[in-house]
Write a protein that holds these residues in place. Structure first.
Motif, PDB file in Angstrom:
ATOM      1  N   ALA A  25     -34.029  35.062   3.850  1.00 12.96           N
ATOM      2  CA  ALA A  25     -33.947  33.622   3.599  1.00 12.96           C
ATOM      3  C   ALA A  25     -33.251  32.912   4.747  1.00 12.96           C
ATOM      4  O   ALA A  25     -33.663  31.818   5.153  1.00 12.96           O
ATOM      5  CB  ALA A  25     -33.216  33.370   2.283  1.00 12.96           C
ATOM      6  N   ASP A  26     -32.210  33.529   5.290  1.00  6.88           N
ATOM      7  CA  ASP A  26     -31.489  32.930   6.418  1.00  6.88           C
ATOM      8  C   ASP A  26     -32.409  32.752   7.617  1.00  6.88           C
ATOM      9  O   ASP A  26     -32.394  31.707   8.269  1.00  6.88           O
ATOM     10  CB  ASP A  26     -30.288  33.810   6.770  1.00  6.88           C
ATOM     11  N   GLN A  27     -33.193  33.765   7.913  1.00  2.79           N
ATOM     12  CA  GLN A  27     -34.114  33.665   9.049  1.00  2.79           C
ATOM     13  C   GLN A  27     -35.176  32.591   8.816  1.00  2.79           C
ATOM     14  O   GLN A  27     -35.548  31.875   9.746  1.00  2.79           O
ATOM     15  CB  GLN A  27     -34.787  35.026   9.301  1.00  2.79           C
ATOM     16  N   ILE A  28     -35.655  32.477   7.584  1.00  3.09           N
ATOM     17  CA  ILE A  28     -36.672  31.465   7.272  1.00  3.09           C
ATOM     18  C   ILE A  28     -36.083  30.065   7.418  1.00  3.09           C
ATOM     19  O   ILE A  28     -36.672  29.188   8.045  1.00  3.09           O
ATOM     20  CB  ILE A  28     -37.239  31.701   5.854  1.00  3.09           C
ATOM     21  N   VAL A  29     -34.893  29.850   6.858  1.00 11.71           N
ATOM     22  CA  VAL A  29     -34.257  28.521   6.911  1.00 11.71           C
ATOM     23  C   VAL A  29     -33.854  28.193   8.344  1.00 11.71           C
ATOM     24  O   VAL A  29     -34.018  27.053   8.794  1.00 11.71           O
ATOM     25  CB  VAL A  29     -33.049  28.468   5.953  1.00 11.71           C
ATOM     26  N   LYS A  30     -33.349  29.191   9.076  1.00  6.45           N
ATOM     27  CA  LYS A  30     -32.934  28.969  10.472  1.00  6.45           C
ATOM     28  C   LYS A  30     -34.114  28.514  11.321  1.00  6.45           C
ATOM     29  O   LYS A  30     -33.955  27.708  12.217  1.00  6.45           O
ATOM     30  CB  LYS A  30     -32.354  30.264  11.039  1.00  6.45           C
ATOM     31  N   ARG A  31     -35.291  29.002  11.037  1.00  5.39           N
ATOM     32  CA  ARG A  31     -36.482  28.631  11.803  1.00  5.39           C
ATOM     33  C   ARG A  31     -37.194  27.415  11.223  1.00  5.39           C
ATOM     34  O   ARG A  31     -38.296  27.075  11.656  1.00  5.39           O
ATOM     35  CB  ARG A  31     -37.429  29.818  11.875  1.00  5.39           C
ATOM     36  N   LYS A  32     -36.574  26.776  10.228  1.00  6.05           N
ATOM     37  CA  LYS A  32     -37.108  25.574   9.573  1.00  6.05           C
ATOM     38  C   LYS A  32     -38.526  25.812   9.036  1.00  6.05           C
ATOM     39  O   LYS A  32     -39.408  24.966   9.168  1.00  6.05           O
ATOM     40  CB  LYS A  32     -37.065  24.380  10.518  1.00  6.05           C
ATOM     41  N   MET A  33     -38.710  26.982   8.438  1.00  2.00           N
ATOM     42  CA  MET A  33     -40.006  27.330   7.847  1.00  2.00           C
ATOM     43  C   MET A  33     -39.919  27.360   6.326  1.00  2.00           C
ATOM     44  O   MET A  33     -40.683  28.074   5.663  1.00  2.00           O
ATOM     45  CB  MET A  33     -40.452  28.707   8.359  1.00  2.00           C
ATOM     46  N   THR A  34     -39.024  26.587   5.761  1.00  2.00           N
ATOM     47  CA  THR A  34     -38.782  26.640   4.329  1.00  2.00           C
ATOM     48  C   THR A  34     -40.024  26.267   3.527  1.00  2.00           C
ATOM     49  O   THR A  34     -40.442  27.027   2.643  1.00  2.00           O
ATOM     50  CB  THR A  34     -37.616  25.705   3.961  1.00  2.00           C
ATOM     51  N   THR A  35     -40.602  25.122   3.813  1.00  2.00           N
ATOM     52  CA  THR A  35     -41.748  24.668   3.025  1.00  2.00           C
ATOM     53  C   THR A  35     -42.949  25.611   3.155  1.00  2.00           C
ATOM     54  O   THR A  35     -43.514  26.009   2.124  1.00  2.00           O
ATOM     55  CB  THR A  35     -42.132  23.235   3.427  1.00  2.00           C
ATOM     56  N   PRO A  36     -43.359  25.993   4.369  1.00  2.00           N
ATOM     57  CA  PRO A  36     -44.477  26.947   4.439  1.00  2.00           C
ATOM     58  C   PRO A  36     -44.165  28.281   3.751  1.00  2.00           C
ATOM     59  O   PRO A  36     -45.046  28.876   3.115  1.00  2.00           O
ATOM     60  CB  PRO A  36     -44.687  27.152   5.939  1.00  2.00           C
ATOM     61  N   ALA A  37     -42.914  28.737   3.862  1.00  2.00           N
ATOM     62  CA  ALA A  37     -42.556  30.011   3.227  1.00  2.00           C
ATOM     63  C   ALA A  37     -42.616  29.906   1.709  1.00  2.00           C
ATOM     64  O   ALA A  37     -43.120  30.820   1.040  1.00  2.00           O
ATOM     65  CB  ALA A  37     -41.163  30.440   3.668  1.00  2.00           C
ATOM     66  N   ILE A  38     -42.112  28.793   1.169  1.00  2.00           N
ATOM     67  CA  ILE A  38     -42.160  28.617  -0.288  1.00  2.00           C
ATOM     68  C   ILE A  38     -43.600  28.549  -0.765  1.00  2.00           C
ATOM     69  O   ILE A  38     -43.971  29.188  -1.760  1.00  2.00           O
ATOM     70  CB  ILE A  38     -41.361  27.370  -0.702  1.00  2.00           C
ATOM     71  N   LEU A  39     -44.433  27.796  -0.050  1.00  2.00           N
ATOM     72  CA  LEU A  39     -45.851  27.718  -0.424  1.00  2.00           C
ATOM     73  C   LEU A  39     -46.505  29.104  -0.376  1.00  2.00           C
ATOM     74  O   LEU A  39     -47.253  29.483  -1.283  1.00  2.00           O
ATOM     75  CB  LEU A  39     -46.591  26.766   0.508  1.00  2.00           C
TER      76      LEU A  39
END
Length: 132
Positions: A25-39
């Motif tokens: 989750a830290d790596q996803i949020v750090k790369r600002k990929m939250t929305t694509p990752a959640i989808l």
């Protein structure tokens, strides 16, 4: 020496699972990929077992770049749908924390600018055209 924990089929401990989910989750949020990752995770959640098997298929390629032990643990964890849900919750939690930190930093920077007597571009524009 154990080559792969996937061969053993042992699920990581709950503490280790939490650590790995936090790291992902830290790596996803750090790369600002939250929305694509959640989808992505929401759409593949019903197919979590198939997804974990795809990770096994891609294992030789991906493990050239990643830690082999962690990758094996992640593959095992993603077989269970509840871990995908835990990952989604961790991503959302970290994103909320990141947004709070960003808001606090913006407020602090705004206070510093006002203490230094600096004006924003809008305040300069208003004074330029003569509006108070």
């Amino acid at each position: 020496m154990r080559e792969s924990i996937y061969i053993d089929g042992q699920m990581p401990s709950p503490e280790r699972q939490k650590e790995l989910l936090t790291k992902i989750a830290d790596q996803i949020v750090k790369r600002k990929m939250t929305t694509p990752a959640i989808l992505f995770f929401e759409s593949v959640k019903p197919l979590s077992f198939v997804g974990s098997q795809a990770l096994v298929f891609l294992q030789p390629i991906i493990q050239a770049f990643l830690n082999r032990r962690e990758y094996d643990e992640i593959v095992l964890m993603m077989e269970e749908r509840e871990n995908v849900e835990k990952l989604l919750m961790e991503i959302e939690n970290q994103e909320a924390q990141w947004q709070q930190r960003e808001q606090a930093e913006k407020q602090e920077a705004k206070k510093l600018r006002s203490l230094e007597g600096k004006k924003t571009w809008f305040q300069r524009f208003k004074s330029f055209i003569g509006i108070r």
